[in-house]
Each structure stands twice: as structure tokens, then as C-alpha cells.
Enzyme design. Structure first.
Site, short mmCIF file in Angstrom:
data_model
loop_
_atom_site.label_atom_id
_atom_site.label_comp_id
_atom_site.label_asym_id
_atom_site.label_seq_id
_atom_site.Cartn_x
_atom_site.Cartn_y
_atom_site.Cartn_z
N HIS A 80 0.61 -1.28 0.38
CA HIS A 80 -0.04 -0.23 0.03
C HIS A 80 1.04 0.92 -0.31
CE1 HIS A 80 -3.67 -1.63 2.02
NE2 HIS A 80 -3.62 -1.48 0.66
N CYS A 94 -2.12 2.95 9.06
CA CYS A 94 -3.38 2.22 9.09
C CYS A 94 -4.07 2.22 9.56
CB CYS A 94 -2.85 0.87 8.40
SG CYS A 94 -0.86 1.30 7.09
#
Ligand code: ARG
Length: 266
Positions: free
Chosen positions: A168, A261
Site C-alpha cells: 500500500h 493504517c
């Protein structure tokens, strides 16, 4: 005031393997994970954030990573994520309900139906520049259309990810106020790093600290919250004028995530 959405970690654990950090044989410690999560929330508040908590869902252990819920634009408009892996796909409806119940407008998906796109895990903005990551969880086909250019950002950067450990964008890049950004340069092709360096001041993190999720940082005004054990990154940030808080994220790193996150700016 920066408003941040977090999701209670009661159902968090490692129950499947969808990135190279995850192994069901390397289970997270439930109590320690809870302690770490509450410590992160304390730090967010100490830095001046308004932290909003949603509840998790049993059987959706990764819901704690609210960064992947979607991308929240400044005017309370939300683009919902469409998860690549079956294991996380059921999260969408719970996030959708939360946004709807809290007065956010859900935009029509700007990506084609057969593509995946994982929210603020792969979409970051700062100072009117939008950075879009792709290659592992988000497809290039999801973001390579005009819709993204019409969201009102001055510039849109496309950033191809090349290392499966940095799957990511927020695991290897973190734009910060005053035109700075933390970056793990090894996670990108040279030309990406080069074109970024023409618009912002890159703060490259050392390999051993990138592995400790140094780039998975949360900024609130002048404060940057980073995972503990990243002393060079801390020093680098302090040298350019940031205040730095550290927080232990070991149990969440087992799932391939850390501070950033676990948060979503809303
Ligand atoms: N286990 C989660 C996954 O693989 C971790 C997500 C981390 N989120 C992030 N924004 N990088 O999807």
C-alpha cells in the site's frame, strides 16, 4: 481540528494471509494489541486530534485498519474502497453505513466495477496534491481515468509500487506539512522518486527503519506519530522542525500495518 476515524480492535487477529507480513503462525497478542491501539489513540489526542471510534465486526479482523475504508475529501464526501481480497470485501458495507449514519456523502465509485482500489491506503493528499499508489491492492485501471483529475486537486501523482512488502502507498510514503514527505525510495522506480523530488522535499528513510514501518506515520499539524524503533527517522523529522511521538506497533506490524493504517482522516 483534525478528525480521525479509528475502529475498535476487539476482533483484531491474524486469521488469513494476504500480504507478505502476515502469517497465521505468527499470531498477534490480543492484550498487547489492545494496549498498543489505546496508546496510539492517546498519542493522536495528545497531538490535538479529535478521535472518533467505530466498532469492529467479528470475522473482519482487518477492519481495524480504517485507512482502507475509503478516501474522505475535505467537503465530507467519501470515495468508498473496493477490496481486492475476498477476506476484506465484506468490510465495505459496514464502513458505508458508518459514513452514511454520520452525515457523509458517498460519491459514486470513480473506478470501473472490475477493478480494486483500497482507499487511503493507496491515496494520500497534502497541500492540494493527490498521491495515488497502485500495483498490488489498487489497480492502475482503477485510477487512470478523468474522474480522479476532477476531484479538485491541483496535481495528481501516480505512484507504481514495486515491492510486495510495501503493497500500500502508505507503507512507504507519507506526505507531511510544509512540503516534506517520508519515503522508502526502494519501493518505487527511480523516475517516480525523481519527479516527486521536483515538487516536495523527500526525507528518505533507511532500509532497516522502512522495515519497521517508519513511513506509516500520522501527521497532525506539526506533530508526526511514528512506530517506535525508528530513531534516525525521528531525528530527521526533528531536524526539519517536527515534533515526533513514538508508539509501539509490533502486534499490528504482524498484519502488515502500523500507525497510519489504523487511522483515517475524516
Ligand atoms: N492486513 C491488512 C491487509 O493486508 C493490513 C492493511 C494495512 N493498511 C494500510 N493502509 N496499509 O489488508
Amino acid at each position: 481540528m483534525t478528525k480521525i476515524l479509528v475502529c475498535n480492535p476487539s476482533y483484531y487477529q491474524i486469521s488469513y494471509e494476504i500480504n507478505p507480513w502476515m502469517s497465521i503462525d505468527n499470531q498477534s497478542n490480543k492484550n498487547l494489541a489492545k494496549d498498543q491501539w489505546f496508546h496510539l489513540v492517546d498519542k493522536l489526542k495528545e497531538a490535538g486530534a479529535n478521535v472518533v471510534e467505530m466498532s469492529g465486526e467479528s470475522n473482519l479482523p482487518d477492519m481495524v485498519f480504517t485507512a482502507n475504508a475509503g478516501l474522505v475529501l475535505p467537503n465530507k464526501k467519501v470515495i468508498l474502497a473496493k477490496f481486492k481480497h475476498r477476506e476484506r470485501q465484506p468490510e465495505r458495507i459496514f464502513y458505508k453505513n458508518w459514513f452514511q449514519n454520520n452525515g457523509y456523502e458517498i460519491l459514486e465509485d470513480p473506478y470501473p466495477e472490475n477493478t480494486s482500489w483500497e482507499g487511503a491506503g493507496d491515496a494520500l493528499y497534502q497541500d492540494n496534491i493527490l498521491y495515488l499508489g497502485y500495483g498490488f491492492r489498487s489497480d492502475y485501471e482503477a485510477i487512470s481515468n478523468e474522474n480522479w483529475k476532477n476531484l479538485g486537486f491541483e496535481k495528481v501523482f501516480y505512484m507504481n509500487l514495486k515491492d510486495p512488502y510495501y503493497y500500500h502507498l502508505d507503507t512507504c510514503f507519507c506526505p507531511l506539512p510544509n512540503k516534506y514527505a517520508l519515503i522508502n525510495t526502494n519501493a518505487f522506480d527511480e523516475h517516480v522518486v525523481k519527479s516527486l523530488s521536483q515538487v516536495i522535499n523527500l526525507l528518505p528513510v533507511a532500509k532497516n527503519e522502512a522495515e519497521k514501518f517508519a513511513c506509516n506515520a500520522v501527521s497532525i499539524e506539526n506533530t508526526v506519530i511514528i512506530p517506535s524503533g525508528c530513531s534516525n527517522t525521528k531525528e530527521m523529522l526533528m531536524n526539519v522542525g517536527f515534533q515526533v511521538y513514538e508508539t509501539d506497533m509490533s502486534e499490528f506490524m504482524k498484519s502488515g500495518g502500523a500507525c497510519k493504517c489504523l487511522t483515517l482522516k475524516i
